[in-house]
Design a protein around this motif. Structure first.
Motif, short mmCIF file in Angstrom:
data_model
loop_
_atom_site.label_atom_id
_atom_site.label_comp_id
_atom_site.label_asym_id
_atom_site.label_seq_id
_atom_site.Cartn_x
_atom_site.Cartn_y
_atom_site.Cartn_z
N MET A 1 0.84 -1.20 0.00
CA MET A 1 0.00 0.00 0.00
C MET A 1 0.87 1.24 0.00
O MET A 1 1.93 1.26 0.61
N ASN A 2 0.44 2.26 -0.71
CA ASN A 2 1.27 3.44 -0.89
C ASN A 2 0.39 4.69 -0.87
O ASN A 2 -0.70 4.69 -1.42
N VAL A 3 0.86 5.72 -0.19
CA VAL A 3 0.09 6.96 -0.11
C VAL A 3 0.94 8.09 -0.67
O VAL A 3 2.12 8.20 -0.34
N ALA A 4 0.32 8.90 -1.50
CA ALA A 4 1.04 10.07 -2.04
C ALA A 4 0.05 11.19 -2.26
O ALA A 4 -1.16 10.97 -2.29
N GLY A 5 0.59 12.41 -2.41
CA GLY A 5 -0.31 13.55 -2.57
C GLY A 5 0.26 14.65 -3.42
O GLY A 5 1.45 14.66 -3.76
N GLN A 6 -0.61 15.56 -3.79
CA GLN A 6 -0.23 16.75 -4.55
C GLN A 6 -0.90 17.95 -3.91
O GLN A 6 -2.02 17.85 -3.40
N ILE A 7 -0.22 19.09 -4.00
CA ILE A 7 -0.88 20.35 -3.61
C ILE A 7 -1.00 21.20 -4.86
O ILE A 7 -0.04 21.33 -5.63
N ARG A 8 -2.16 21.75 -5.07
CA ARG A 8 -2.36 22.68 -6.18
C ARG A 8 -2.72 24.04 -5.59
O ARG A 8 -3.82 24.21 -5.04
N LYS A 9 -1.80 24.95 -5.72
CA LYS A 9 -2.01 26.25 -5.09
C LYS A 9 -2.82 27.15 -6.01
O LYS A 9 -2.63 27.13 -7.22
N GLY A 10 -3.71 27.90 -5.40
CA GLY A 10 -4.50 28.87 -6.18
C GLY A 10 -5.39 28.21 -7.22
O GLY A 10 -5.73 28.82 -8.22
N ALA A 11 -5.70 26.94 -6.99
CA ALA A 11 -6.52 26.23 -7.97
C ALA A 11 -7.97 26.25 -7.50
O ALA A 11 -8.29 25.71 -6.46
N TYR A 12 -8.82 26.89 -8.28
CA TYR A 12 -10.22 26.98 -7.88
C TYR A 12 -11.08 26.20 -8.86
O TYR A 12 -11.11 26.49 -10.04
N GLU B 1 -2.73 0.47 -4.17
CA GLU B 1 -2.23 -0.87 -3.80
C GLU B 1 -0.71 -0.90 -3.94
O GLU B 1 -0.03 -1.60 -3.19
N THR B 2 -0.20 -0.18 -4.92
CA THR B 2 1.24 -0.14 -5.15
C THR B 2 1.66 1.29 -5.43
O THR B 2 0.81 2.14 -5.74
N GLU B 3 2.94 1.53 -5.40
CA GLU B 3 3.44 2.88 -5.70
C GLU B 3 3.11 3.24 -7.16
O GLU B 3 2.76 4.38 -7.45
N LEU C 1 -2.05 9.90 -9.63
CA LEU C 1 -1.69 11.32 -9.48
C LEU C 1 -1.38 11.94 -10.85
O LEU C 1 -1.74 13.08 -11.11
N ALA C 2 -0.75 11.15 -11.69
CA ALA C 2 -0.42 11.67 -13.02
C ALA C 2 -1.69 11.92 -13.83
O ALA C 2 -1.69 12.75 -14.74
#
Lengths: 279, 510
Positions: free
Chosen positions: B1-12, B72-74, B81-82
């Motif tokens: 199991m793998n967790v990842a994230g993105q931040i999108r600034k100023g995205a409305y 489930e995997t990286e 995310l892509a």
């Protein structure tokens, strides 16, 4: 394009472009957010409603919005308006019939439970709706909401507000929408009971206010009893109109956003029914 | 199991877009959970408690958009995310270019698709009738998925449609297949030359799947809604559907499916049928049996297959007799496993037609049958939540579905009931229907396997699976998973009911 209405809280000035959605373009100056919207969105204290307006179809960033005493200038479009074009956002309540009102509140509850978005906060009215939320983030979200509402119902209103603020899905998170509904409900109770809840409302607003300008704008208007068109229609329907009209108004409210309208409606309903620990 | 994230600034993005993108990410291969939320402190706390918090989010502000994915995997996580950019752009571009415009009215929809000739309506019943009439006035056929449409409205719609030569399928019509296109809850079946008119939704699904699994195919499957064949509505659309199939060049055999129509309606159907040259097979679940009429949906479907292939209908009966001998062998074996006081069958159905068919079949096998939706001599259950003796429950009835999804979509209520019944020392058999296809739960095997495994330690669990291998859930995979969990899986509801009933009869003889 023609101007349909202009909100009574829109002040003169020049407002630079902020953001754009499918039916709305937003302009911001000195923390005042004004939205130019299509008729689909409708009236609001800070809305300028333009017929045949297409919010997100433009590909270029619009020029600032300019507002004078009687004109709105949006790019190359110029709209004149008079006093009659203002949308009056306050609701004055008179000649209300308690029995009709309570009956219509039950109708609103039914609509929220049966016809609102599966991911709305109407699970607070019908526990079975929690099955609409997937395990993981969504169920954790419902737990948080339940915690916050429980705090509110048990005399810890501001703690509950802290738990709910900024919580959930959507541009205006569900928790903020719920709090806005609570504030609108408080304002209505103030008028119905003749009691002063403004201090409580101000405290709630100050506690709820954070970094989201959309939520902040919304919450501030709610605190002051200034309603957008669909909510005003619903309140008036609850006070005076038939079940059929209440259902139609509720449907229009619930059509807002992904679940924003229903979330606001749930907060409003629980408050007006006296369940939010405000006596 | 793998967790990842993105931040999108100023995205409305508006709420509808955010919710839609969140749902789409969660549906990507290998994604366990995902959230697309504003970066408020509350949301970060929820991300943390649901195992979605990424260290990247530590300094996020309220106006940042956070995308969190647990995979489930990286590889799965990173792929998801892509995909986010594309999903967000698609959500915006489809609005700006009109690629997937969302009209908010029938008029808007017709502007978008001027050649549309059918409207599928699924809104609250009190509004649905008016929308349906608007569609008819615009020359569209209507499939009315909504229920709670007033009776007078239904009659008015159908009379209007009849005058205009249009179809109204519904109200409460959950399934249809028109020109090979499955509508609402429907299965992926072969195209062929058997046309169906059905006033019973799961009945339509059962026969269309059996037909397809037997190598034949469907030309059209017209649903009418269950109330159509009652006296008040008079079978208007049932008759119109029959007329349409009579004229349809692709249809060579016609199959009619319903609970017993009102006698006046039945007379009209029989009168019309006499004027039609194509062979007609009827399956009116619960009607008194006549020698030339099939006694089950399965038999009716197989007869239609035989006729469509130019074979005699008699061979179906002999095939089923041979199959029933196998059922008896299985029943005897299962009966031997049960304890002395295990004597009852508990049927838990998501399809109303299956519940009705079970009662009809149990009439000749068992005594003391109760139901929350009784048919014929079956007694009314005092409390739908508490079984009495042999009980067959329609979990699609209102008392179970108000404010919650239908049991074909949400298995939680039935799963709880399976465990309750299995824990009852007097239960010998639990009987289930599993309905696949569009609109049904995407992974019924995963939903059911755990409770079936638990229950089958104490009772015989008998399941029918309605579906095909082409359905999104893949019938073969579902059957294999249920067998692995300990269920006995049959190819039809009739076979399952027969098996369940025979197990009890063997128990009674012991």
């Amino acid at each position: 394009m023609t101007l349909v209405s202009i909100g009574d809280q829109v002040k003169e000035g020049t407002y630079p472009f902020h953001s754009r959605f499918r039916h709305a373009v937003n302009f911001l100056c000195d923390k005042q957010l004004i939205s130019v919207v299509s008729e689909e969105i409708g009236d609001g204290p800070l809305n300028i409603v333009i017929r045949d307006f297409e919010g997100q179809s433009a590909t270029h960033e619009p020029a600032p919005l300019m507002i004078t005493a009687n004109t709105v200038v949006l790019g190359s479009n110029r709209f004149e308006f008079t006093d009659q074009d203002y949308y009056r956002s306050a609701v004055a309540l008179d000649n209300w019939e308690p029995r009709l009102f309570h009956h219509n509140l039950a109708v609103l509850a039914e609509e929220l439970q049966t016809a609102s978005s599966p991911k709305s906060l109407a699970f607070l009215l019908d526990e079975q709706r929690t099955t609409n939320f997937r395990p993981g983030f969504e169920r954790a979200f419902t737990d948080q909401i339940r915690r916050g509402v429980y705090q509110m119902m048990n005399g810890h209103l501001l703690d509950g507000v802290r738990t709910l603020r900024g919580c959930g899905l959507g541009l205006t998170p569900s928790g903020d929408d719920f709090i806005a509904g609570l504030l609108i409900g408080l304002n209505l109770l103030q008028q119905l009971r003749g009691q002063d809840y403004q201090r409580i409302a101000n405290d709630v607003f100050r506690t709820a206010r954070a970094g989201n300008i959309f939520s902040n704008s919304f919450l501030d208007l709610a605190r002051r009893g200034l309603l957008f068109g669909r909510m005003k229609d619903l309140v008036l329907a609850l006070m005076h109109e038939s079940e059929e009209t209440v259902r139609k108004s509720a449907a229009r409210l619930m059509a807002i956003g992904g679940s924003s309208g229903a979330d606001l409606g749930t907060g409003f309903l629980l408050t007006v029914r006296g369940q939010m620990g405000v006596s | 199991m793998n967790v990842a994230g993105q931040i999108r600034k100023g995205a409305y993005f508006d709420s509808v877009t955010l919710m839609r993108v969140g749902t789409e990410i969660t549906a990507l291969p290998g994604v366990i959970d995902a959230a697309v939320v504003m970066g408020t402190k509350s949301n970060r706390a929820i991300l943390n408690s649901s195992g979605l918090l990424s260290a990247k989010f530590d300094n996020a502000s309220d106006t940042d958009l956070l995308v969190a994915v647990k995979g489930e995997t990286e590889t799965a996580t990173q792929s998801a995310l892509a995909a986010v950019d594309g999903l967000l752009k698609k959500a915006i571009n489809t609005i700006t270019t009109g690629g997937e415009s969302r009209p908010s009215s029938l008029a808007g929809a017709l502007n978008l698709i001027p050649g549309a000739n059918l409207a599928l309506i699924s809104i609250a019943g009190r509004y649905a009738g008016d929308e349906a009439m608007r569609a008819l006035e615009n020359g569209l056929h209507v499939m009315l998925f909504s229920d709670n449409v007033p009776l007078e409205k239904e009659i008015a719609l159908k009379k209007f449609a009849q005058r205009r030569g249009l179809l109204v399928m519904g109200p409460d019509c959950g399934t249809a297949i028109i020109n090979g296109v499955p509508l609402a809850f429907a299965n992926v079946v072969n195209r062929g030359n058997i046309g169906i008119v059905a006033a019973a939704g799961t009945g339509l699904q059962e026969v269309s799947c059996i037909i397809s699994n037997a190598g034949a195919g469907i030309s059209q499957a017209i649903g009418t809604g269950g109330r159509d064949v009652k006296q008040e509505v008079g079978g208007i659309m049932f008759l119109e559907g029959l007329k349409a199939l009579a004229k349809d060049e692709q249809t060579r055999v016609i199959l009619l499916v319903s609970k017993p129509p009102h006698k006046d309606v039945l007379r009209r159907i029989e009168k019309l049928a006499k004027t039609i040259r194509k062979p007609i097979v009827t399956s009116f679940v619960g009607a008194s049996t006549q020698e030339d009429r099939p006694s089950t949906l399965e038999e009716a479907a197989l007869i239609a297959v035989a006729l469509s292939q130019g074979k005699p209908r008699d061979e179906v009966a002999s095939r089923l007799v041979a199959r029933d001998k196998e059922i008896l062998r299985t029943a005897k074996r299962e009966a031997g496993k049960r304890k002395r006081n295990q004597k009852y069958v508990r049927g838990l159905f998501s399809g109303g037609t299956f519940c009705a068919e079970a009662q009809v079949l149990f009439k000749t096998l068992l005594t003391g049958v109760y139901s929350n939706a009784p048919v014929g001599n079956t007694k009314q259950l005092r409390d739908s939540l508490v079984s009495q003796k042999h009980s067959v429950i329609d979990l699609g009835e209102d008392e179970f579905t108000v404010g919650r999804p239908h049991p074909m979509i949400d298995y939680s209520l039935r799963n709880r009931r399976i465990l309750v019944e299995a824990a009852d020392p007097e239960t010998a058999v639990i009987l289930l229907d599993v309905v696949l296809g569009y609109g049904a739960h995407p992974d019924p095997a995963a939903e059911l396997s755990g409770v079936v495994r638990q229950a089958s330690r104490k009772v015989s669990v008998v399941c029918s699976v309605t579906g095909t291998n082409h359905d999104p859930q893949n019938r073969g995979r579902v059957e294999a998973a249920l067998r692995k969990a300990g269920a006995i899986v049959t190819p039809s509801n009739a076979a399952a009911c027969n098996l369940a009933g025979q197990i009890i009869r063997y128990r009674e003889r012991k």
